[in-house]
Design a protein around this motif. Structure first.
Motif, PDB file in Angstrom:
ATOM      1  N   PHE A  92      -1.756  -4.566   0.524  1.00 38.65           N
ATOM      2  CA  PHE A  92      -3.121  -4.087   0.254  1.00 38.65           C
ATOM      3  C   PHE A  92      -3.349  -2.769   0.985  1.00 38.65           C
ATOM      4  CE2 PHE A  92      -7.871  -5.265   0.250  1.00 38.65           C
ATOM      5  CZ  PHE A  92      -7.997  -5.111  -1.112  1.00 38.65           C
ATOM      6  N   ALA A  93      -2.876  -2.703   2.229  1.00 41.51           N
ATOM      7  CA  ALA A  93      -3.014  -1.478   3.020  1.00 41.51           C
ATOM      8  C   ALA A  93      -2.261  -0.324   2.368  1.00 41.51           C
ATOM      9  CB  ALA A  93      -2.492  -1.706   4.440  1.00 41.51           C
ATOM     10  N   GLU A  94      -1.090  -0.609   1.795  1.00 45.77           N
ATOM     11  CA  GLU A  94      -0.322   0.448   1.135  1.00 45.77           C
ATOM     12  C   GLU A  94      -1.044   0.955  -0.107  1.00 45.77           C
ATOM     13  OE1 GLU A  94       3.863   0.475   0.704  1.00 45.77           O
ATOM     14  OE2 GLU A  94       4.171  -1.114   2.188  1.00 45.77           O
ATOM     15  N   VAL A  95      -1.652   0.046  -0.841  1.00 44.11           N
ATOM     16  CA  VAL A  95      -2.428   0.473  -2.009  1.00 44.11           C
ATOM     17  C   VAL A  95      -3.607   1.325  -1.552  1.00 44.11           C
ATOM     18  CG1 VAL A  95      -3.839  -0.285  -3.963  1.00 44.11           C
ATOM     19  CG2 VAL A  95      -1.743  -1.520  -3.400  1.00 44.11           C
ATOM     20  N   PHE A 175      -4.245  -9.164  -6.244  1.00 40.38           N
ATOM     21  CA  PHE A 175      -5.305  -8.173  -6.064  1.00 40.38           C
ATOM     22  C   PHE A 175      -6.271  -8.335  -7.232  1.00 40.38           C
ATOM     23  CE2 PHE A 175      -1.772  -5.255  -4.248  1.00 40.38           C
ATOM     24  CZ  PHE A 175      -1.894  -5.823  -2.995  1.00 40.38           C
ATOM     25  N   TYR A 176      -7.564  -8.393  -6.941  1.00 40.03           N
ATOM     26  CA  TYR A 176      -8.586  -8.593  -7.974  1.00 40.03           C
ATOM     27  C   TYR A 176      -9.436  -7.325  -8.092  1.00 40.03           C
ATOM     28  CZ  TYR A 176      -7.264 -13.478  -7.398  1.00 40.03           C
ATOM     29  OH  TYR A 176      -6.554 -14.650  -7.325  1.00 40.03           O
ATOM     30  N   ASP A 189      -0.528  -7.917  -9.620  1.00 44.50           N
ATOM     31  CA  ASP A 189       0.547  -8.513  -8.838  1.00 44.50           C
ATOM     32  C   ASP A 189       0.607  -7.844  -7.468  1.00 44.50           C
ATOM     33  OD1 ASP A 189       2.896  -9.460  -7.741  1.00 44.50           O
ATOM     34  OD2 ASP A 189       4.157  -8.942  -9.457  1.00 44.50           O
ATOM     35  N   TYR A 190       0.369  -8.623  -6.421  1.00 39.95           N
ATOM     36  CA  TYR A 190       0.324  -8.029  -5.080  1.00 39.95           C
ATOM     37  C   TYR A 190       1.709  -7.602  -4.579  1.00 39.95           C
ATOM     38  CZ  TYR A 190       2.285 -12.092  -2.623  1.00 39.95           C
ATOM     39  OH  TYR A 190       3.119 -13.086  -2.172  1.00 39.95           O
ATOM     40  N   THR A 191       2.770  -8.093  -5.212  1.00 36.88           N
ATOM     41  CA  THR A 191       4.116  -7.718  -4.771  1.00 36.88           C
ATOM     42  C   THR A 191       4.577  -6.398  -5.370  1.00 36.88           C
ATOM     43  OG1 THR A 191       5.261  -8.919  -6.552  1.00 36.88           O
ATOM     44  CG2 THR A 191       4.725 -10.161  -4.552  1.00 36.88           C
ATOM     45  N   ASP A 192       3.883  -5.927  -6.401  1.00 41.08           N
ATOM     46  CA  ASP A 192       4.261  -4.670  -7.056  1.00 41.08           C
ATOM     47  C   ASP A 192       3.259  -3.593  -6.639  1.00 41.08           C
ATOM     48  OD1 ASP A 192       5.080  -2.614  -8.694  1.00 41.08           O
ATOM     49  OD2 ASP A 192       5.396  -3.906 -10.444  1.00 41.08           O
ATOM     50  N   LYS A 194       3.518  -0.335  -6.285  1.00 41.54           N
ATOM     51  CA  LYS A 194       3.499   0.874  -7.108  1.00 41.54           C
ATOM     52  C   LYS A 194       2.649   0.665  -8.362  1.00 41.54           C
ATOM     53  CE  LYS A 194       6.647   4.277  -9.222  1.00 41.54           C
ATOM     54  NZ  LYS A 194       6.212   4.174 -10.623  1.00 41.54           N
ATOM     55  N   ALA A 195       2.864  -0.442  -9.045  1.00 39.19           N
ATOM     56  CA  ALA A 195       2.111  -0.708 -10.271  1.00 39.19           C
ATOM     57  C   ALA A 195       0.628  -0.885  -9.972  1.00 39.19           C
ATOM     58  CB  ALA A 195       2.657  -1.960 -10.962  1.00 39.19           C
ATOM     59  N   ALA A 196       0.309  -1.573  -8.885  1.00 32.43           N
ATOM     60  CA  ALA A 196      -1.095  -1.773  -8.515  1.00 32.43           C
ATOM     61  C   ALA A 196      -1.761  -0.446  -8.190  1.00 32.43           C
ATOM     62  CB  ALA A 196      -1.197  -2.729  -7.326  1.00 32.43           C
TER      63      ALA A 196
END
Length: 208
Positions: A92-95, A175-176, A189-192, A194-196
């Motif tokens: 989440f922090a990376e996003v 992630f919502y 998807d919280y594991t992806d 880049k896509a998020a």
């Protein structure tokens, strides 16, 4: 010859029926797991964020109306979690860090919600947010003290929380993305990471 031909027709029809049933049962081949089906159903339903009272790490109380006019990206955690939740929040922090600064706090805010309000009081949330460099403003950490209100939110967003034998919880994670009108628009998807990140940035750019 006729018997062989009939057998081929029967086999072909059977295959078509199996494929068709699989197509229906997997939402057009997309819902290969229960979790994927859950996400697809939520994205289609677009539930509204319920009227609940949030209490954050600064002991402020408010509803989602406080964020009206801003998109909100949300995670659900409990701070005593030592498995999925830390990874969820690190991602989440990376996003958060990938979003252009001009959008943060203006077009979108980040919100981590604890589903363990008895243990996750404001002081605990304040300590927890320091691990992830959450500023408590553009990325807030909060709880919902009222258990009935909390349940209404978890049910609306399909968040499964099951107490386990170790005084913790088994739960799903994602992630919502809630839009400016307060409706859930996507489940990411919280594991992806880049896509998020690409989805959120692209979504915000379309509004400018």
């Amino acid at each position: 010859m006729m018997k062989n031909w009939c057998n081929r027709i029967a086999i072909t029809v059977s295959i078509i029926l199996v494929v068709w049933m699989w197509f229906i049962g997997t939402d057009g081949f997309t819902a290969f797991t229960a979790e994927t089906a859950r996400k697809n159903n939520l994205i289609e339903a677009k539930p509204k964020f319920p009227e609940v009272i949030l209490e954050d790490s600064k002991e402020r109380t408010y509803t989602m109306e406080s964020f009206r006019g801003k998109n909100v990206l949300i995670t659900f955690v409990y701070t005593a979690c030592t498995t999925v939740c830390p990874e969820l929040e690190r991602n989440f922090a990376e996003v958060y860090q990938s979003i252009p600064a001009s959008y943060i706090g203006e077009e979108i805010v980040f919100l981590t919600i604890s589903f363990d309000p008895e243990r996750d009081d404001p002081k605990t949330l304040e300590n927890y947010q320091q691990y992830f460099q959450s500023d408590g403003e553009t990325w807030r950490m909060a709880r919902i003290p009222d258990q009935l209100q909390l349940k209404s939110l978890l049910d609306a967003f399909g968040v499964i929380v099951i107490p386990d034998e170790y005084d913790g919880f088994s739960h799903n994670s994602a992630f919502y993305f809630v839009n400016k009108l307060g409706y859930l628009e996507n489940v990411l998807d919280y594991t992806d990471i880049k896509a998020a990140s690409e989805y959120v940035v692209g979504r915000l750019e379309r509004e400018i």
